[in-house]
Design an enzyme around this catalytic site. Structure first.
Site, PDB file in Angstrom:
ATOM      1  N   THR A  68      -0.965 -22.081  20.267  1.00  0.00           N
ATOM      2  CA  THR A  68      -2.288 -21.709  20.756  1.00  0.00           C
ATOM      3  C   THR A  68      -3.017 -20.767  19.788  1.00  0.00           C
ATOM      4  O   THR A  68      -2.383 -19.975  19.087  1.00  0.00           O
ATOM      5  CB  THR A  68      -2.211 -21.052  22.147  1.00  0.00           C
ATOM      6  OG1 THR A  68      -3.523 -20.620  22.525  1.00  0.00           O
ATOM      7  CG2 THR A  68      -1.280 -19.843  22.176  1.00  0.00           C
ATOM      8  N   SER A  86       0.272 -10.082  -0.790  1.00  0.00           N
ATOM      9  CA  SER A  86      -0.475 -11.351  -0.866  1.00  0.00           C
ATOM     10  C   SER A  86       0.184 -12.288  -1.870  1.00  0.00           C
ATOM     11  O   SER A  86      -0.058 -13.499  -1.845  1.00  0.00           O
ATOM     12  CB  SER A  86      -1.919 -11.101  -1.294  1.00  0.00           C
ATOM     13  OG  SER A  86      -2.523 -10.210  -0.411  1.00  0.00           O
ATOM     14  N   ASP A 103       0.073  -7.051   4.589  1.00  0.00           N
ATOM     15  CA  ASP A 103      -0.695  -8.301   4.735  1.00  0.00           C
ATOM     16  C   ASP A 103       0.168  -9.506   5.128  1.00  0.00           C
ATOM     17  O   ASP A 103      -0.245 -10.313   5.950  1.00  0.00           O
ATOM     18  CB  ASP A 103      -1.457  -8.612   3.448  1.00  0.00           C
ATOM     19  CG  ASP A 103      -2.599  -7.626   3.205  1.00  0.00           C
ATOM     20  OD1 ASP A 103      -2.934  -6.871   4.142  1.00  0.00           O
ATOM     21  OD2 ASP A 103      -3.157  -7.615   2.090  1.00  0.00           O
ATOM     22  N   THR A 150       0.811  -1.220   0.000  1.00  0.00           N
ATOM     23  CA  THR A 150       0.000   0.000   0.000  1.00  0.00           C
ATOM     24  C   THR A 150       0.839   1.264   0.000  1.00  0.00           C
ATOM     25  O   THR A 150       0.481   2.259  -0.624  1.00  0.00           O
ATOM     26  CB  THR A 150      -0.922   0.006   1.243  1.00  0.00           C
ATOM     27  OG1 THR A 150      -1.826  -1.088   1.117  1.00  0.00           O
ATOM     28  CG2 THR A 150      -1.715   1.287   1.369  1.00  0.00           C
TER      29      THR A 150
HETATM   30  N1  ASP Z   1      -2.596  -5.544   0.190  1.00  0.00           N
HETATM   31  C1  ASP Z   1      -1.516  -4.720   0.677  1.00  0.00           C
HETATM   32  C2  ASP Z   1      -0.277  -5.576   0.760  1.00  0.00           C
HETATM   33  O1  ASP Z   1      -0.079  -6.289   1.714  1.00  0.00           O
HETATM   34  C3  ASP Z   1      -1.877  -4.148   2.010  1.00  0.00           C
HETATM   35  C4  ASP Z   1      -0.827  -3.240   2.612  1.00  0.00           C
HETATM   36  O2  ASP Z   1       0.255  -3.025   2.119  1.00  0.00           O
HETATM   37  O3  ASP Z   1      -1.128  -2.685   3.674  1.00  0.00           O
HETATM   38  O4  ASP Z   1       0.506  -5.546  -0.159  1.00  0.00           O
END
Ligand code: ASP
Length: 345
Positions: free
Chosen positions: A280, A63, A94, A17
């Protein structure tokens, strides 16, 4: 150590982001190039540091992160290790905790800071959290102690005023600026007017040369137990061909339902050489399998305790150990060994 030359930092941009901009047609956030991101932070020029940059091309949403990207990061760091005092990795939030955990094992004998950061709001937006995160992460990576050695020779995540050990950190919010938390280990530093380090919590370099590792085996799975869990579904996971390890997220201090079929499945898997690690589901605390009968039965079936490991850390540690093709007993022994500050023993 020379305390007079200005620090040299390598800033590595993987995506996320922090560098994204809005697609005018769909409204979705898309990765944008590094020059764009840097042009939005003219403050970087005010540092008295040499800041060189390296960018993934194209940058990726985290992701899409894979062990091959972790290997690429390790390669970049290893290749330029002697030329820089510290490394800052811009990364999507993420999967940042997975990357930080993986790097903590891959960069054995690390003696320089590797600080991951990112943001919840892109750096081009007015209310971005990215600028403070980036600027302070660079300052931390460049910080030296009184003897001139790096202040934090660890893989860390810096986010929203807190510096956390990377392999202890979990993403806890998809919307708050305070997006990461280290539940089982206190922060290594806080930034306010000054950056306040807590030296007693920071790992020391062992003085050995950096030993980079690249091998991973992803034949692992995370299995979360829940009331009403069904035998046929769990059996299909346990019987997956090629499966080498299971991270089992159990209840409380490491407890599972008292079902004979579950114990039989575990015992059978363990006998076949599958490593079953118990962590856990609780956000904080540790597994103690001998505390209740519901935990003791797992211990007797051959389950390995994961102490107070985060799921991200238990998973990447297993991938790392299995990648080195160690015998079953050695993987179990090392899961019970603190390699990079990841568990409290
Ligand atoms: N979808 C983005 C990523 O992990 C979210 C972020 O950067 O906060 O690349």
């Amino acid at each position: 150590m020379n305390t007079h030359t200005p620090p040299a930092i390598l800033l590595i941009y993987t995506g996320g982001t922090i560098g994204m901009i809005e697609n005018p047609v769909t409204g979705a956030l898309e990765s944008f190039n590094f020059h764009h991101l840097l042009s939005l932070v003219p403050e970087l020029r005010r540092f008295n540091y040499r800041i060189d940059t390296y960018s993934f091309d194209p940058p990726i949403d985290s992701s899409d992160m894979e062990p091959s990207h972790w290997a690429r990061l390790v390669h970049i760091i290893q290749e330029s290790y002697d030329r820089y005092d510290g490394f800052v990795i811009l990364h999507g939030t993420d999967t940042m905790a997975y990357t930080a955990s993986a790097l903590s094992f891959m960069l054995e004998n690390l003696s320089k800071p590797v600080i991951l950061t990112g943001s919840q709001v892109p750096i081009g937006m007015l209310r971005t959290d990215g600028k403070e995160n980036l600027i302070t992460a660079i300052e931390i990576a460049a910080s030296r102690n009184a003897e001139g050695y790096p202040m934090v020779p660890e893989v860390c995540i810096y986010f929203e005023r807190a510096l956390m050990r990377g392999n202890r950190t979990t993403k806890i919010s998809s919307e708050k600026f305070n997006a990461f938390k280290s539940y089982n280990y206190p922060s290594l530093a806080h930034s306010g007017i000054d950056i306040k380090f807590v030296p007693d919590r920071i790992r020391r370099s062992n003085g050995m040369p950096l030993k980079p590792h690249y091998l991973f085996d992803t034949n692992v799975v995370v299995l979360t137990l829940f009331p009403g869990i069904q035998q046929r579904l769990i059996a299909s996971v346990f019987h997956t061909p090629g499966l080498k390890a299971i991270v089992m997220k159990t209840f409380g201090s490491g407890n599972a339902p008292q079902k004979q079929w579950l114990i039989d499945l575990i015992r059978e898997a363990v006998e076949a050489g599958v490593v079953v690690v118990n962590i856990t589901q609780c956000q904080s605390g540790s597994v103690e399998m001998d505390r209740y009968e519901t935990g003791r039965q797992l211990l007797e079936a051959g389950v390995v305790g994961g102490y107070d490991s985060t799921p991200e850390c238990a998973l990447t540690k297993l991938m790392f150990l299995l990648g080195h093709q160690l015998p079953y007993e050695e993987v179990c022994r090392l899961m019970n060994t603190d390699l990079a500050g990841e568990i409290t023993k």
